[in-house]
Design a protein around this motif. Structure first.
Motif, PDB file in Angstrom:
ATOM      1  N   TYR A 110      24.579  19.126   4.314  1.00 47.72           N
ATOM      2  CA  TYR A 110      25.402  20.338   3.731  1.00 47.72           C
ATOM      3  C   TYR A 110      26.693  20.363   4.055  1.00 47.72           C
ATOM      4  O   TYR A 110      27.745  20.306   3.767  1.00 47.72           O
ATOM      5  CB  TYR A 110      24.733  21.718   4.062  1.00 47.72           C
ATOM      6  CG  TYR A 110      25.421  22.896   3.455  1.00 47.72           C
ATOM      7  CD1 TYR A 110      25.327  23.272   2.114  1.00 47.72           C
ATOM      8  CD2 TYR A 110      26.164  23.731   4.374  1.00 47.72           C
ATOM      9  CE1 TYR A 110      25.785  24.328   1.591  1.00 47.72           C
ATOM     10  CE2 TYR A 110      26.833  24.785   3.772  1.00 47.72           C
ATOM     11  CZ  TYR A 110      26.624  25.104   2.393  1.00 47.72           C
ATOM     12  OH  TYR A 110      27.370  26.212   1.896  1.00 47.72           O
ATOM     13  N   PHE A 121      24.132  16.835  -2.375  1.00 49.59           N
ATOM     14  CA  PHE A 121      23.153  17.413  -1.395  1.00 49.59           C
ATOM     15  C   PHE A 121      21.954  17.206  -1.806  1.00 49.59           C
ATOM     16  O   PHE A 121      21.063  16.574  -1.354  1.00 49.59           O
ATOM     17  CB  PHE A 121      23.732  18.945  -1.437  1.00 49.59           C
ATOM     18  CG  PHE A 121      22.847  19.738  -0.595  1.00 49.59           C
ATOM     19  CD1 PHE A 121      22.946  19.842   0.854  1.00 49.59           C
ATOM     20  CD2 PHE A 121      21.635  20.578  -1.134  1.00 49.59           C
ATOM     21  CE1 PHE A 121      21.866  20.383   1.829  1.00 49.59           C
ATOM     22  CE2 PHE A 121      20.822  21.142  -0.444  1.00 49.59           C
ATOM     23  CZ  PHE A 121      20.874  21.122   1.109  1.00 49.59           C
ATOM     24  N   TYR A 122      21.571  17.668  -3.377  1.00 47.96           N
ATOM     25  CA  TYR A 122      20.172  17.450  -3.753  1.00 47.96           C
ATOM     26  C   TYR A 122      19.902  16.162  -4.064  1.00 47.96           C
ATOM     27  O   TYR A 122      18.718  15.599  -3.775  1.00 47.96           O
ATOM     28  CB  TYR A 122      20.040  18.324  -4.879  1.00 47.96           C
ATOM     29  CG  TYR A 122      20.286  19.917  -4.505  1.00 47.96           C
ATOM     30  CD1 TYR A 122      19.045  20.478  -4.119  1.00 47.96           C
ATOM     31  CD2 TYR A 122      21.313  20.551  -5.140  1.00 47.96           C
ATOM     32  CE1 TYR A 122      19.226  21.803  -3.459  1.00 47.96           C
ATOM     33  CE2 TYR A 122      21.296  22.094  -4.769  1.00 47.96           C
ATOM     34  CZ  TYR A 122      20.193  22.582  -4.171  1.00 47.96           C
ATOM     35  OH  TYR A 122      20.401  23.830  -3.966  1.00 47.96           O
ATOM     36  N   GLY A 123      20.961  15.399  -4.564  1.00 45.17           N
ATOM     37  CA  GLY A 123      20.551  14.007  -5.026  1.00 45.17           C
ATOM     38  C   GLY A 123      20.197  13.163  -3.742  1.00 45.17           C
ATOM     39  O   GLY A 123      19.430  12.231  -3.705  1.00 45.17           O
ATOM     40  N   PHE A 153      28.436  18.691  -5.699  1.00 44.41           N
ATOM     41  CA  PHE A 153      27.394  18.928  -4.587  1.00 44.41           C
ATOM     42  C   PHE A 153      26.142  18.838  -5.170  1.00 44.41           C
ATOM     43  O   PHE A 153      25.237  18.506  -4.111  1.00 44.41           O
ATOM     44  CB  PHE A 153      27.513  20.777  -4.837  1.00 44.41           C
ATOM     45  CG  PHE A 153      26.499  21.331  -3.648  1.00 44.41           C
ATOM     46  CD1 PHE A 153      26.945  21.396  -2.415  1.00 44.41           C
ATOM     47  CD2 PHE A 153      25.431  21.830  -4.089  1.00 44.41           C
ATOM     48  CE1 PHE A 153      26.199  21.793  -1.466  1.00 44.41           C
ATOM     49  CE2 PHE A 153      24.753  22.637  -3.043  1.00 44.41           C
ATOM     50  CZ  PHE A 153      24.943  22.545  -1.735  1.00 44.41           C
ATOM     51  N   THR A 154      25.752  18.714  -6.400  1.00 45.25           N
ATOM     52  CA  THR A 154      24.292  18.603  -6.888  1.00 45.25           C
ATOM     53  C   THR A 154      23.994  17.247  -6.643  1.00 45.25           C
ATOM     54  O   THR A 154      22.786  16.906  -5.875  1.00 45.25           O
ATOM     55  CB  THR A 154      24.348  18.783  -8.253  1.00 45.25           C
ATOM     56  OG1 THR A 154      24.520  20.417  -8.645  1.00 45.25           O
ATOM     57  CG2 THR A 154      22.580  18.501  -8.971  1.00 45.25           C
ATOM     58  N   LEU A 155      25.073  16.120  -6.794  1.00 48.23           N
ATOM     59  CA  LEU A 155      24.583  14.929  -6.578  1.00 48.23           C
ATOM     60  C   LEU A 155      24.872  14.862  -5.084  1.00 48.23           C
ATOM     61  O   LEU A 155      23.738  13.774  -4.427  1.00 48.23           O
ATOM     62  CB  LEU A 155      25.650  14.026  -7.114  1.00 48.23           C
ATOM     63  CG  LEU A 155      25.816  14.023  -8.707  1.00 48.23           C
ATOM     64  CD1 LEU A 155      26.931  13.279  -9.342  1.00 48.23           C
ATOM     65  CD2 LEU A 155      24.309  13.583  -9.199  1.00 48.23           C
ATOM     66  N   VAL A 180      21.242  14.919 -15.108  1.00 48.92           N
ATOM     67  CA  VAL A 180      21.440  16.000 -14.078  1.00 48.92           C
ATOM     68  C   VAL A 180      22.772  16.235 -13.748  1.00 48.92           C
ATOM     69  O   VAL A 180      22.775  17.392 -13.349  1.00 48.92           O
ATOM     70  CB  VAL A 180      21.104  14.984 -12.741  1.00 48.92           C
ATOM     71  CG1 VAL A 180      19.579  14.396 -12.673  1.00 48.92           C
ATOM     72  CG2 VAL A 180      22.113  14.065 -12.431  1.00 48.92           C
ATOM     73  N   GLY A 181      23.792  16.018 -14.650  1.00 45.54           N
ATOM     74  CA  GLY A 181      25.097  16.581 -14.299  1.00 45.54           C
ATOM     75  C   GLY A 181      26.070  15.918 -13.678  1.00 45.54           C
ATOM     76  O   GLY A 181      25.443  15.001 -12.820  1.00 45.54           O
ATOM     77  N   GLU A 182      27.307  16.326 -13.353  1.00 45.91           N
ATOM     78  CA  GLU A 182      28.216  15.391 -12.684  1.00 45.91           C
ATOM     79  C   GLU A 182      28.494  16.417 -11.435  1.00 45.91           C
ATOM     80  O   GLU A 182      29.622  15.976 -10.748  1.00 45.91           O
ATOM     81  CB  GLU A 182      29.383  15.137 -13.461  1.00 45.91           C
ATOM     82  CG  GLU A 182      29.059  14.169 -14.668  1.00 45.91           C
ATOM     83  CD  GLU A 182      30.403  13.718 -15.350  1.00 45.91           C
ATOM     84  OE1 GLU A 182      31.534  13.460 -14.786  1.00 45.91           O
ATOM     85  OE2 GLU A 182      30.266  13.742 -16.736  1.00 45.91           O
ATOM     86  N   ASP A 183      27.961  17.572 -11.270  1.00 47.35           N
ATOM     87  CA  ASP A 183      28.453  18.196 -10.100  1.00 47.35           C
ATOM     88  C   ASP A 183      28.454  17.552  -8.794  1.00 47.35           C
ATOM     89  O   ASP A 183      27.194  17.297  -8.585  1.00 47.35           O
ATOM     90  CB  ASP A 183      27.678  19.619 -10.074  1.00 47.35           C
ATOM     91  CG  ASP A 183      28.032  20.622  -8.902  1.00 47.35           C
ATOM     92  OD1 ASP A 183      29.283  20.794  -8.935  1.00 47.35           O
ATOM     93  OD2 ASP A 183      27.150  20.884  -7.996  1.00 47.35           O
ATOM     94  N   CYS A 214      16.783  13.791  -2.686  1.00 48.30           N
ATOM     95  CA  CYS A 214      15.689  13.214  -3.409  1.00 48.30           C
ATOM     96  C   CYS A 214      15.670  11.773  -3.128  1.00 48.30           C
ATOM     97  O   CYS A 214      14.658  11.226  -2.777  1.00 48.30           O
ATOM     98  CB  CYS A 214      16.085  13.574  -4.681  1.00 48.30           C
ATOM     99  SG  CYS A 214      15.868  15.534  -4.962  1.00 48.30           S
TER     100      CYS A 214
END
Length: 363
Positions: free
Chosen positions: A179, A112-114, A108-110, A103-106, A117
């Motif tokens: 957010y 917010f989206y992580g 924000f992705t982890l 999934v990557g190390e960003d 989920c």
């Protein structure tokens, strides 16, 4: 990081539901002694004896939980290492590396989206499982109902409203809150996403998160019961006087942000926790909230009796752990009741209502 009768709210002055099975001789819903529904009253100044008792209660509750976590971690690590062939000391880091490679190390992705989920999977899986039992009422689980014969059957119009409110809170308010929290974490400073924290650090941070939530939830919840704001905000949550699991997030938007979301979110923010620790903590907090609103006292689950009693009496048991309730004396009626005798983890199959049956009259 919050229920008796058939899903109905009880207004001041309306007759209670004391005649429901399982609550013989108790005041009905809405007939709480010494106050109207929702009236928090003044918190008493704790004495040295109260402080000592609260400290001992905190040590017992947190110590027991820490012991369970240590045993569970060691057992899980051994089994996972055996199945996947990793060295025990690196098993979780290996799993984490594989996840980040996917999934990557960003950050924000982890975050917010992580976070959305992971928490969605836990909340809706557990919540809908309990909902299935509420709709189908298998006999093996009915025997563990805290309030026998309530929500049988579920009021479908109330259920529809419940689901719509919870969906709004989950899909609109939670992402907005999440957010904003990302930028607070970014300002606070975030640890290296690739490197997992040590088990002992995770354990210490979980203990601190539990205590932060206890303080913030207790006082925010108590304030929501103030007669000046109760009918505008918190009354919605108490419409379900016999709760089902999903009512844990059935609340006014103001309550949802400041009493449901903020208390569990503050611990990781103050500590600068690794995202994996935050996920673990949020899943634990959600599972606890779902269990405490489920309406069932199931074997090997933490006792939901205290919060259920809160929905019966309105001005008792505002906290999560019971530490601040003990300190301020907002659990005295609870401790004098039969429900308090049942306020233990059930380690067998015999329902605690059979072990500790209702007496004819309780305080």
């Amino acid at each position: 990081m919050e229920k008796k009768s058939l899903c109905g709210s009880v207004e001041p002055g309306q007759p209670g539901h004391g005649g429901q099975p399982g609550h013989g001789g108790q005041p009905g819903h809405g007939e709480q002694p010494g106050g109207q529904p929702g009236q928090g009253g003044q918190l008493t100044k704790p004495s040295l004896v109260d402080v000592k008792g609260a400290v001992l209660k905190a040590c017992f509750v947190i110590g027991s939980a820490a012991l369970v976590i240590i045993c569970l971690r060691n057992s899980l690590t051994w089994h996972v290492a055996s199945i996947w062939g990793f060295a025990r000391e690196y098993v979780w880091q290996n799993i984490w590396d594989k996840l980040l490679d996917t999934v990557g190390e960003d950050p924000f992705t982890l975050m917010f989206y992580g976070t959305f989920c992971v928490t969605s999977m836990v909340y809706w899986t557990v919540g809908l499982t309990f909902m299935y039992f509420d709709l189908t009422l298998p006999e093996w689980i009915r025997q563990y109902k805290i309030q026998p014969s309530t929500n049988e059957p579920l009021d479908r119009s109330k259920l529809k409203k419940l689901v719509l409110v919870v969906l709004f809170n989950w899909t609109v308010l939670f992402p907005v809150f999440n957010y904003c929290m990302f930028f607070l974490h970014e300002s606070r400073g975030m640890p290296d996403m690739r490197v997992l924290p040590s088990f002992h650090r995770v354990l210490v941070e979980l203990i601190i998160c539990v205590l932060v939530e206890e303080v913030m939830f207790y006082y925010s919840h108590w304030l929501l019961h103030n007669k000046r704001v109760y009918k505008y905000i918190h009354k919605q949550h108490h419409e379900w006087t016999a709760s089902v699991s999903l009512t844990s997030l059935y609340s006014h938007p103001v309550e949802h942000i400041f009493s449901n979301l903020l208390p569990p979110a503050m611990g990781p923010l103050l500590l600068g926790s690794h995202i994996s620790t935050s996920w673990l903590w949020f899943c634990m907090a959600l599972t606890s909230a779902l269990n405490s609103h489920s309406g069932y006292h199931l074997p090997f689950f933490p006792s939901p009796e205290a919060h259920d009693f809160h929905h019966l009496k309105f001005n008792q048991c505002y906290g999560v752990l019971g530490i601040l309730d003990y300190l301020h004396g907002t659990d005295k009626m609870f401790r004098a009741s039969t429900a308090y005798e049942r306020h233990i983890m059930l380690l067998g199959s015999t329902p605690l209502r059979e072990t500790f049956p209702d007496v004819k009259k309780e305080l």
